[in-house]
Design a protein around this motif. Structure first.
Motif, mmCIF file in Angstrom:
data_model
loop_
_atom_site.group_PDB
_atom_site.id
_atom_site.type_symbol
_atom_site.label_atom_id
_atom_site.label_comp_id
_atom_site.label_asym_id
_atom_site.label_seq_id
_atom_site.Cartn_x
_atom_site.Cartn_y
_atom_site.Cartn_z
ATOM 1 N N VAL A 35 42.302 52.242 28.671
ATOM 2 C CA VAL A 35 41.118 52.382 27.830
ATOM 3 C C VAL A 35 40.345 51.086 27.967
ATOM 4 N N GLY A 36 39.093 51.206 28.371
ATOM 5 C CA GLY A 36 38.292 50.019 28.620
ATOM 6 C C GLY A 36 36.993 50.024 27.863
ATOM 7 N N ASP A 37 36.613 48.846 27.471
ATOM 8 C CA ASP A 37 35.315 48.618 26.853
ATOM 9 C C ASP A 37 34.575 47.724 27.829
ATOM 10 N N GLU A 38 33.614 48.306 28.550
ATOM 11 C CA GLU A 38 33.015 47.654 29.717
ATOM 12 C C GLU A 38 34.137 47.503 30.749
ATOM 13 N N ASP A 39 34.386 46.281 31.239
ATOM 14 C CA ASP A 39 35.469 46.092 32.206
ATOM 15 C C ASP A 39 36.661 45.384 31.570
ATOM 16 N N ARG A 40 36.729 45.409 30.256
ATOM 17 C CA ARG A 40 37.823 44.779 29.515
ATOM 18 C C ARG A 40 38.843 45.833 29.091
ATOM 19 N N LEU A 41 40.101 45.526 29.263
ATOM 20 C CA LEU A 41 41.169 46.420 28.861
ATOM 21 C C LEU A 41 41.308 46.379 27.346
#
Length: 152
Positions: free
Chosen positions: A37-43
């Motif tokens: 699950v990512g928010d932008e390219d952050r895990l």
């Protein structure tokens, strides 16, 4: 060998605001049981088919429930520049078959499975040892927390 040489780079990522139905459909389409699950390219977490079934449906949540409500937030991961032998050992210790891969800026860059390591490994002993550890009862398992490694 480095994780970046063995990992799968083309990873389907769910967003925290996706519904669990959308996540399940994504899993079905690519025939997997977990998604980062990512928010932008952050895990931001991981969601498994078990999270959807147990934390979602089992707790009376419907298909419109957001992924963020049932995902595992305490995600373990490995770095793309780590040695696969070291990571395979950690996977065995933690009893997991897959880990998300991040770069040193903690941006999601792939996912590493024991199968990835095995297909690039000349000596299958490390993978065999990790798999033997994974198959042992116990370990750091919480409901739905199947993918562990290093904490966020």
């Amino acid at each position: 060998m480095r994780v970046s040489e063995a990992m799968t780079r083309d990873v389907c990522v769910a967003r925290p605001d996706h519904t669990i139905e959308e996540a399940a459909r994504m899993m079905l389409a690519i025939d997997v049981g977990l998604l980062p699950v990512g928010d932008e390219d952050r895990l931001a977490g991981m969601i498994t088919d078990r999270d959807i079934a147990v934390r979602g449906i089992g707790n009376g949540k419907g298909p419109a429930t957001e992924v963020s409500e049932v995902m595992t937030q305490d995600v373990k991961y490995c770095f793309s520049d780590e040695d696969t032998a070291h990571v395979a050992g950690n996977m065995g210790d933690l009893q997991v078959r897959r880990l998300p891969v991040v770069d040193r800026d903690k941006r999601l860059v792939g996912i590493l499975s024991l199968a990835d390591v095995a297909s690039h490994e000349n000596d299958g002993r490390r993978v065999g040892n990790a798999l033997r550890e994974i198959a042992q009862p116990g370990g750091e398992h919480n409901q739905g927390d199947e993918e562990r490694g290093r904490g966020l």
